[in-house]
Each structure stands twice: as C-alpha cells, then as structure tokens.
Design a protein around this motif. Structure first.
Motif, PDB file in Angstrom:
ATOM      1  N   LEU A 120       0.839  -1.033   0.080  1.00  0.00           N
ATOM      2  CA  LEU A 120      -0.051   0.323  -0.065  1.00  0.00           C
ATOM      3  C   LEU A 120       0.800   1.296  -0.076  1.00  0.00           C
ATOM      4  O   LEU A 120       0.531   2.244  -0.722  1.00  0.00           O
ATOM      5  CB  LEU A 120      -0.767   0.101   1.267  1.00  0.00           C
ATOM      6  N   VAL A 121       1.994   1.212   0.938  1.00  0.00           N
ATOM      7  CA  VAL A 121       2.338   2.432   1.089  1.00  0.00           C
ATOM      8  C   VAL A 121       3.284   3.138  -0.116  1.00  0.00           C
ATOM      9  O   VAL A 121       3.593   4.107  -0.298  1.00  0.00           O
ATOM     10  CB  VAL A 121       3.444   2.398   2.233  1.00  0.00           C
ATOM     11  N   HIS A 128      -3.907   2.062  -5.392  1.00  0.00           N
ATOM     12  CA  HIS A 128      -3.885   2.156  -3.834  1.00  0.00           C
ATOM     13  C   HIS A 128      -5.175   2.287  -3.223  1.00  0.00           C
ATOM     14  O   HIS A 128      -5.359   1.358  -2.145  1.00  0.00           O
ATOM     15  CB  HIS A 128      -2.906   3.202  -3.510  1.00  0.00           C
ATOM     16  N   ARG A 132      -6.877  -0.227  -0.458  1.00  0.00           N
ATOM     17  CA  ARG A 132      -7.000   0.471   1.121  1.00  0.00           C
ATOM     18  C   ARG A 132      -8.420   0.353   1.296  1.00  0.00           C
ATOM     19  O   ARG A 132      -8.676  -0.253   2.410  1.00  0.00           O
ATOM     20  CB  ARG A 132      -6.368   1.821   0.985  1.00  0.00           C
ATOM     21  N   THR A 281       8.562   0.755  13.851  1.00  0.00           N
ATOM     22  CA  THR A 281       8.015   1.836  13.895  1.00  0.00           C
ATOM     23  C   THR A 281       7.495   1.956  15.231  1.00  0.00           C
ATOM     24  O   THR A 281       7.723   3.027  15.764  1.00  0.00           O
ATOM     25  CB  THR A 281       6.558   2.143  12.962  1.00  0.00           C
ATOM     26  N   ARG A 329       8.959  11.022  -1.535  1.00  0.00           N
ATOM     27  CA  ARG A 329       7.836  11.023  -2.407  1.00  0.00           C
ATOM     28  C   ARG A 329       8.617  11.388  -3.782  1.00  0.00           C
ATOM     29  O   ARG A 329      10.092  11.869  -3.702  1.00  0.00           O
ATOM     30  CB  ARG A 329       6.974  12.169  -2.296  1.00  0.00           C
ATOM     31  N   HIS A 386      -2.552   8.314   2.127  1.00  0.00           N
ATOM     32  CA  HIS A 386      -1.573   7.092   2.723  1.00  0.00           C
ATOM     33  C   HIS A 386      -1.363   7.168   4.206  1.00  0.00           C
ATOM     34  O   HIS A 386      -0.628   6.508   4.375  1.00  0.00           O
ATOM     35  CB  HIS A 386      -0.269   7.356   1.951  1.00  0.00           C
ATOM     36  N   CYS A 388      -0.826   6.495   7.778  1.00  0.00           N
ATOM     37  CA  CYS A 388      -0.663   5.373   8.550  1.00  0.00           C
ATOM     38  C   CYS A 388      -2.095   4.584   8.841  1.00  0.00           C
ATOM     39  O   CYS A 388      -2.886   5.225   9.553  1.00  0.00           O
ATOM     40  CB  CYS A 388       0.126   5.202  10.104  1.00  0.00           C
TER      41      CYS A 388
HETATM   42  C1  HEM Z   1       1.910   3.863   6.434  1.00  0.00           C
HETATM   43  C2  HEM Z   1       4.140   5.481  10.282  1.00  0.00           C
HETATM   44  C3  HEM Z   1       2.626   1.853  13.158  1.00  0.00           C
HETATM   45  C4  HEM Z   1       0.606   0.053   9.188  1.00  0.00           C
HETATM   46  C5  HEM Z   1       2.777   4.784   7.408  1.00  0.00           C
HETATM   47  C6  HEM Z   1       3.454   5.898   7.163  1.00  0.00           C
HETATM   48  C7  HEM Z   1       4.018   6.479   8.101  1.00  0.00           C
HETATM   49  C8  HEM Z   1       3.855   5.414   9.259  1.00  0.00           C
HETATM   50  C9  HEM Z   1       4.722   7.711   8.245  1.00  0.00           C
HETATM   51  C10 HEM Z   1       3.335   6.612   5.503  1.00  0.00           C
HETATM   52  C11 HEM Z   1       2.276   7.568   5.614  1.00  0.00           C
HETATM   53  C12 HEM Z   1       1.936   8.421   4.462  1.00  0.00           C
HETATM   54  O1  HEM Z   1       2.614   8.047   3.350  1.00  0.00           O
HETATM   55  O2  HEM Z   1       1.096   9.271   4.118  1.00  0.00           O
HETATM   56  C13 HEM Z   1       3.990   4.879  11.578  1.00  0.00           C
HETATM   57  C14 HEM Z   1       4.364   5.126  12.821  1.00  0.00           C
HETATM   58  C15 HEM Z   1       4.057   3.998  13.422  1.00  0.00           C
HETATM   59  C16 HEM Z   1       3.248   3.012  12.745  1.00  0.00           C
HETATM   60  C17 HEM Z   1       5.153   6.314  13.210  1.00  0.00           C
HETATM   61  C18 HEM Z   1       4.188   3.713  14.895  1.00  0.00           C
HETATM   62  C19 HEM Z   1       4.493   4.493  16.065  1.00  0.00           C
HETATM   63  C20 HEM Z   1       1.756   1.135  12.221  1.00  0.00           C
HETATM   64  C21 HEM Z   1       1.195  -0.192  12.687  1.00  0.00           C
HETATM   65  C22 HEM Z   1       0.775  -0.707  11.596  1.00  0.00           C
HETATM   66  C23 HEM Z   1       0.935   0.181  10.371  1.00  0.00           C
HETATM   67  C24 HEM Z   1       1.304  -0.752  14.082  1.00  0.00           C
HETATM   68  C25 HEM Z   1       0.045  -2.081  11.649  1.00  0.00           C
HETATM   69  C26 HEM Z   1      -0.051  -2.794  10.708  1.00  0.00           C
HETATM   70  C27 HEM Z   1       0.714   0.902   8.009  1.00  0.00           C
HETATM   71  C28 HEM Z   1       0.266   0.618   6.799  1.00  0.00           C
HETATM   72  C29 HEM Z   1       0.583   1.841   6.083  1.00  0.00           C
HETATM   73  C30 HEM Z   1       1.157   2.607   6.778  1.00  0.00           C
HETATM   74  C31 HEM Z   1      -0.511  -0.349   6.236  1.00  0.00           C
HETATM   75  C32 HEM Z   1       0.311   2.208   4.675  1.00  0.00           C
HETATM   76  C33 HEM Z   1      -1.061   2.933   4.211  1.00  0.00           C
HETATM   77  C34 HEM Z   1      -1.170   3.409   2.902  1.00  0.00           C
HETATM   78  O3  HEM Z   1      -0.224   3.710   2.295  1.00  0.00           O
HETATM   79  O4  HEM Z   1      -2.333   3.501   2.504  1.00  0.00           O
HETATM   80  N1  HEM Z   1       3.076   4.481   8.757  1.00  0.00           N
HETATM   81  N2  HEM Z   1       3.363   3.608  11.370  1.00  0.00           N
HETATM   82  N3  HEM Z   1       1.839   1.238  10.859  1.00  0.00           N
HETATM   83  N4  HEM Z   1       1.421   2.051   8.283  1.00  0.00           N
HETATM   84 FE1  HEM Z   1       2.264   2.852   9.781  1.00  0.00          FE
END
Ligand code: HEM
Ligand code: FES
Length: 779
Positions: A120-121, A128, A132, A281, A329, A386, A388
């Motif tokens: 996804l990310v 996407h 999602r 993370t 990006r 996108h 998180c």
């Molecule tokens: C995406 C940070 C924990 C699942 C992201 C992104 C960031 C981020 C910066 C990209 C956002 C963007 O492009 O706008 C964090 C931080 C975490 C954390 C700081 C902990 C403090 C988690 C956890 C999961 C998770 C626990 C559980 C599975 C995802 C998923 C995406 C994502 C699936 C992709 C979303 C998309 O692109 O549509 N996260 N994350 N994250 N995170 Fe986290």
C-alpha cells in the motif's frame, strides 16, 4: 504547493546566487553551503533531525542535498501539502533502498524466489485506494478493540519477567519484541508459526533507509528470503480457515469478493509489508517515548499520578520524538513547493520530524507539553490518503506500555551516563538500547497486590482533549463580593501554568460536576490562574461546593485553559458589556485593550455594588471607561440606545441569557459586530427518527464515509480512524471544525456567525449535518 509558476524559476530562487557555490541543484539554482554540507547519515541528524534542520526551517525550507541526491523539505505546511497531493508527489519511492542493493544480495533473494510487490505504502492511484478501501476494515476501531486484551497480556508478561531485576535494557528485553508479536497477532498468524517468523525478522531500517555494508546486505537478504518462503506457507495454512480477526484472514476473505484488487501476489507481499510497517515503527516510538518522559521527570511523575494524561502524553511524544523522522515522495511533474521550483522526477525527503518542530504551526515547539491543544496535528503518521493505517494500533500499544510502566514502576529512572546510539538512516529513529534502573524493594505491587489488577481503558483513536486533567492547588480564596469568591490557582510544584488569552476559561471538576469559569487574572502571570465563582441557585452543585468547602491549600482538578471567546484585536473601537459574574472574561479583555491602546468602553450591570465582582480593580484600572448599572441604585442599562450608538465598534458581551438574547436581537442588522460566549448548546440530542443518513466525502483521504441517522459526523469519522479533535461535543467550542469543500451544511453549532454559516466553508462535525445527501470535506 502549486503547479502554476508565479514567474520563471530563476526570478524566484530564494538563494543569493552570489553566495559561495558548492554545486548546482537540478533546477539550475546554486546549492547553498549548508545544503551542500547536509548529510543525514551524520551524527547531528541522527541525534536530533529537527535541530539539524533548524537552519533550513528558518532560511531555506526546501533545498537540494547533493550528498543525498534528494530535495529536503522541512516546514510543516510544505510537508503536509506534499503528503496531501499524492498524484504530483508520488509515494512510489517510499520503500526504495536508499543505498543500492549489491549484486550478491540480489542473487541471494533470487534464490529464495523473492517477489515482493508494491504494497500500500508505495502504490500509486487508483490501485492504492481501491486496495486500501478493500482492506481497511481491520483497522477500524471496532475491529481493533479485539486486539486490546492481547496487547495487555503481552505487556504484562514481559513486565513480570523483568519487574524484580532492578535494571533492564527496555529495547532488548521488551520494546523490540512486543510490537513484532502484536503485528503477528494482528495479521492473524497462527501461534505455532510465530517463533519461526520472529526468527526471520530483521532490521529493515538499516536495509531500506541506511547504509548497510555488503556483508549486512547479504545477511539481510538471506533472512528476507527465508521469511518470504515461510510466509508463503503460513499464507496457505491461513487459507484453510480464514475466519477470525487477523488482517491477513480478512484479506483472504476479501480476495473472494475482489480477486482483481486483492491479488495472490499482493497477499504474499502483505504479510511482510505488514510486519515492516508495524514493528520497528512502534518499537522505536515506544523507546523514544519512555526516554523522553524519563528525561522530563516532572512530566513522568504527573503521568504516574494522573493516568488520564496518558493518551495526550503518547501523542505529544509522537510529535516531539517520533519514530518516523522522514518519508519520501517523487515529483511526477514540474511543481512548486513554496518559492522553490522542483523539476519532474525530483526525489523528495519530507522531514516530518522537522515539520513537527515548526514554530509556524506548534507554539513553543521544542517543549514537551502534554496539555498541548494541537498535538494530534503532528505528521509522524503521515497525512492524507496514505496516512498510517495502523496508527490506532500503535497508539493503543504505546498507551498500554505507558500505563503499565507508570503504575508498576513509577520509581524507574534512566540509567545514568548512557550514550544513546541510533542506526544511521534517514527515516526511522529510536535508540538501539534504553537502560533503566529501579529499586525492586520499592515496587508498589509488593505492598499492594491489587495494583496488578488495575487497568484503564482509553477510547481507541486520537486522544480526546477532555481526557487531560491537571491538578492545581488553591493558594488563595478571596471574598470578592456578595456571593462571589475569587480563587487563585497554582501548580502544586510551582511550575509555570499554560499561557492563556483574554476570553479563555478553565473547566473545574468537582466530583461529577464540570463547571466552566472564565479567567480573570493577568495573562502574563505564568504562575497563577484566577477565577471568580458566584454561588449559583440551589441544585447547581459545583459552585456551592466551592463556596462551602474549598479552602486555601486544597487541590483542585481542572482542564484547559481554552478560549472559545477570542478577542479580535484588529478593530479600533470596542463595546464591552457584562452582566453579573459575566464580568470575568470582560475584565481580561479590557486589560488587554488598554495595553494595546484601543478605544473601549465597559458597561457593567449587577444587582448592587456589593454583589458586583472585581469592582475596585475595574475602577482603578479602567475608571474613565467604566459605566456601572447597579439595579439597587435604579440605574438600568439602556441596551437599544447603546447599540444604536455603537458605530462600528465590536461588541463583546457576557452575562445572563436574556441580556445576550436581547443583544442578538438588537445587532441583527450589524453582522459580525456581536461576540458572546455560549455556555449552553442549542443543538438537541440526536433524534434518529428525525434525521436522514448522508455521506461525507473526504478529499485528502479519498474516502467516502456514511453517516447514519443516529450518528454524528464526528463519530462516523472516528469509527473509520480519521483524527478529528473534539472537546465539548455540543457545538460550543469550535474544536471539531473542519473545512467544507462542497455541499450544503445544516449548521447546528453556536460557534459560527450567520455570515460564516452563509459562507459555508467550515462546519462543526460534532453536531452539524448535511442538508442533502452529501458533503465534501477538506480532510
Ligand atoms: C503507513 C508511520 C505503526 C501500518 C505509514 C506511513 C507512516 C507510518 C509515516 C506513511 C504515511 C504516508 O505516506 O502518508 C507509522 C508510525 C508507527 C506506525 C510512526 C508507530 C508509531 C503502524 C502499525 C501498523 C501500520 C502498528 C499496523 C499494521 C501501516 C500501513 C501503512 C502505513 C498499512 C500504509 C498505508 C497506505 O499507504 O495507505 N505508517 N506507522 N503502521 N502504516 Fe504505519
Ligand atoms: Fe466543541 Fe464540536 S467539539 S464544537
């Protein structure tokens, strides 16, 4: 960010072209010396990325880094705007290896048949959002709630193991492992396969965002290859029985309905991607949080004493010391970021850690303030479509960690003389070790075993401002007038209290009562808050208690200050009207207008001089501008004449409802002139029989959210994990405001003026609804 160039790039270059040159950026501009020197793999950025980019936020918010080959973006507004526009600024490079992968590592991966696909990310639209949306449900609050007991159980088990040790490296002994195990449970991996998968889990940080050595690259490739193969087997096993709560299981079920969206190859990639996203993370964020709080001992002790602060403390730590420092990006077209022209194909390092310290968005940004109003605006989780998906799972874990630690080891402290080390990389940030120590004989549970059973359930999702209570001490109780006492409040340890502006109030909590009192002291006195409290009619318990029972030296619980009654300081003339105890915000406004040298008049009515609070101060400081109307002396305020002669003055009024109603009537023909503070809502409780359902389309997140007849917009947004802060939830305070892009709003709040309602650009999501079937919001 805009696509239309204000003028030719050369004309708008923010740098002096005469400055010493250390090369030229791809847009033709010379690179400044600081930009030329910037190296994110060096110590300064590793230790404190926000500090290392302070110069950039101040002087050159978008710059080209020749050492990295990326454009670096450091201000809040620019970083958010880039997150918001994922078509011009594509996330496709988000997981690209910053250091190119060696041939040996590539060969190793090939041997394992490794075929990781876009996840996804780093996926572009429209694929996407299709995916999602198809897979979101597992992250909605109702689903996440199923995982809470598991997180609690794991945290307790790990703490049990080290509770009597007296010292521990929390990263090695707990914080690294729990988020990984939680991730495996969240995915739905069968228990018997967890140990094997855990063995293959490797540090992705260094591999993706760092400078791994050739040997490290091969070792990582080997683990990744094994993981990949094993993940395939586990996936097959899950296919046999995909019932239950895991995200993978849900995805397998969704595949049956949407085989072209949730493909086989995506399912295989998802397992690995899910772990990468969730593990380091959260581990790093938790270590950063505990370190930050233990370094700020007083805040730690506040949290130990008052667990209601935990959700806000977690959020503020994510802002101040998040685990994702920067994200990436790539520009898919020529674009402008502020004044800087960015050519198509430019790679961007958008530094959320710097944005989170931008004073243009956060007041006193370098201070850890767990009562901060806008903490949730931080960009550690990214923003937009996108953002998180796992943020509420991460918040839940971090809250449970903090709650268990503050309850069971409140006396824990950082081991002295420790140097924190970080894995050098651009994006993820957390100490490799976190040594703490404590005296086990002082563990509170040795004397009170009931403590082990205690636990607090915080509502899932973004923190609620209402949670953050503060204890203050009443240092003076002064008889101010007949039936009015003035309380002076200070921090129990003499620390500064939050700053406030005229019109602000605090919520005082007494038993089950919550009462709002406007602040009437000196906003520049950072150690004392003052409120005046009138004894209310029988039945209104809060004020009676204050009058009868509160004595100097006693503690009091409060929330705030907050301001729903802001003074617009731009007018030339002001009319301030107070009835009875309504003088409290008015006196603070008068003080401010006097200091600003504005033209103002105060009209103050009351029963009798003896009953009118703050009189001597008013006479002393505002004598010439003050008109008094004590009813006992037969003096009545002639509102129609006063309003008719108000000219172009802004009117600020506080007092009994009938005074405010009369003023509203009299000023009907002067839109924007009258400002009052409402303490009671007009919106009635939601009656589903009289409401219709509608949908809200979120422009930035690219989601459509249905709002049921028995639901507020705020509730509907929260349920799908969109963060909207709220406070009163009655349409009084303005906290839950969002931008309206399209659609007719049925406004039911008391915040917006008639003109603002007609403008239809903002709405309060806690009470207002759609007139028709659809609203488009800037979220
Ligand atoms: C995406 C940070 C924990 C699942 C992201 C992104 C960031 C981020 C910066 C990209 C956002 C963007 O492009 O706008 C964090 C931080 C975490 C954390 C700081 C902990 C403090 C988690 C956890 C999961 C998770 C626990 C559980 C599975 C995802 C998923 C995406 C994502 C699936 C992709 C979303 C998309 O692109 O549509 N996260 N994350 N994250 N995170 Fe986290
Ligand atoms: Fe206060 Fe909505 S939360 S107006």
């Amino acid at each position: 960010v805009s696509l239309t160039a204000p003028s030719a790039p050369e004309d708008r270059c923010p740098l002096s072209h005469a400055a010493p040159q250390a090369g030229t950026a791809p847009n033709g501009c010379p690179v400044s010396p600081q930009a030329a020197e910037f190296d994110p793999f060096e110590n300064a950025y590793q230790l404190d990325p926000a500090e290392a980019l302070r110069w950039s936020r101040d002087q050159e918010p978008v710059f080209y880094s020749p050492k990295l080959g990326y454009w670096v973006v450091s201000r809040y507004a620019d970083v958010k705007a880039i997150f918001r526009d994922n078509r011009i600024f594509s996330p496709s490079i988000a997981l690209e290896k910053i250091t190119p992968v060696s041939q040996a590592a590539q060969d190793t991966l090939k041997r394992y048949g490794y075929a990781m696909h876009r996840t996804l990310v780093n996926e572009d639209e429209p694929a996407h959002m299709e995916r999602r949306r198809a897979l979101m449900k597992s992250f909605e609050l109702e689903e996440l709630a199923h995982h809470e007991p598991m997180v609690r159980r794991l945290t307790r088990a790990y703490l049990d193991r080290l509770i009597d040790q007296g010292e521990a490296d929390l990263v090695d002994e707990m914080l690294w492992e729990i988020p990984l195990t939680v991730a495996l449970h969240f995915l739905g991996v069968p228990e018997e396969d967890m140990d094997t998968l855990r063995e293959y889990s490797i540090a992705h940080t260094v591999n993706t965002w760092g400078r791994p050595s050739p040997e490290e690259q091969v070792a990582v490739a080997d683990s990744v290859g094994r993981f990949w193969q094993y993940a395939g087997k586990v996936l097959e096993k899950m296919r046999q029985d995909p019932s239950g709560h895991g995200w993978m299981k849900y995805a397998i079920r969704r595949q049956r309905e949407l085989p072209e969206v949730v493909t086989d190859s995506y399912l295989h990639s998802m397992m690995m991607a899910g772990i990468v996203a969730a593990h380091e993370t959260t581990a790093h964020a938790s270590a950063n949080m505990l370190r930050l709080l233990l370094e700020s001992r007083e805040v730690w002790e506040d949290v130990c004493a008052n667990p209601s602060l935990i959700p806000n403390a977690v959020e503020e730590c994510l802002r101040l010391s998040g685990s994702v420092a920067a994200w990436r990006r790539i520009a898919t077209a020529d674009a402008w970021i502020g004044d800087t022209f960015i050519p198509k194909g430019a790679k961007l390092l958008i530094v959320s850690a710097s944005a989170n310290h931008d004073e243009r968005h956060f007041e006193n940004p370098d201070v850890l303030d767990i009562y901060r109003d806008n903490t949730t605006d931080h960009l550690t989780f990214g923003y937009g479509s996108h953002q998180c998906m796992g943020k509420n799972l991460a918040r839940m874990e971090m809250r449970i960690f903090l709650e268990e630690f503050t309850r069971r080891l409140p006396h824990m402290e950082l081991a002295p003389d420790q140097t924190f080390t970080f894995v050098p990389n651009t994006s993820f940030r957390g100490p490799e070790h976190l040594w703490v120590r404590w005296d086990p004989s002082r563990n509170p549970e040795r004397h009170d075993a009931s403590l082990l059973e205690r636990e607090r359930h915080f509502p899932l999702g973004a923190p609620n401002r209402q949670d953050a209570e503060r204890e203050v001490r009443v240092t003076e109780v002064i008889a101010e007038a007949e039936d009015v006492v003035r309380l002076v409040l200070e921090d129990p340890r003499g620390r500064p209290l939050p700053r406030w502006s005229p019109g602000a109030h605090i919520d005082v909590l007494i038993g089950d009562y919550v009462r709002k009192y406007s602040l009437c002291g000196d906003p520049n006195d950072e150690h004392r808050l003052q409120v005046a409290v009138r004894r209310e009619s029988p039945g209104r318990g809060g004020s009676r208690h204050i009058h009868d029972s509160i004595k100097a030296g006693m503690p009091l619980r409060m929330r705030g200050p907050r301001n729903h009654f802001r003074l617009d300081e731009r007018a030339d003339r002001y009319l301030l009207i107070a009835g009875g105890i309504g003088i409290t915000p008015i006196i603070a406004m008068a003080d401010r207008l006097k200091a600003l040298g504005r033209d103002y008049a105060i009209h103050y009515c009351g029963r009798s001089r003896q009953s009118m609070a703050l009189l001597s101060r008013l006479v002393r400081d505002h004598g010439e501008r003050l008109q008094l109307y004590p009813a006992s002396e037969g003096r009545r305020l002639d509102l129609p004449t006063l309003v008719a002669g108000h000219g172009n003055a802004l009117i600020y009024a506080c007092g009994p409802g009938r005074l405010l109603d009369q003023l509203a009537e009299l000023t009907r023909t002067y839109p924007g002139a009258l400002h009052v503070e409402h303490f009671t809502a007009t919106a009635e409780a939601l009656d589903p029989r009289r409401e219709h359902t509608f949908e809200v389309v979120l422009e930035d997140s690219e989601l459509t959210v249905p709002v049921a007849a028995d639901q507020t917009v705020l509730q509907a947004l929260r349920a799908v994990g969109v963060d909207v802060p709220s406070d009163c939830e009655e349409g009084l305070c303005g906290t839950c405001e969002v931008a309206v892009v399209d659609g007719d709003v049925d406004h039911r709040d008391r915040v917006l003026t008639d003109a603002e309602r007609a403008d239809n650009r903002r709405m309060m999501t806690c009470c207002s609804r759609a007139r028709s079937g659809r609203l488009v919001l800037g979220l």
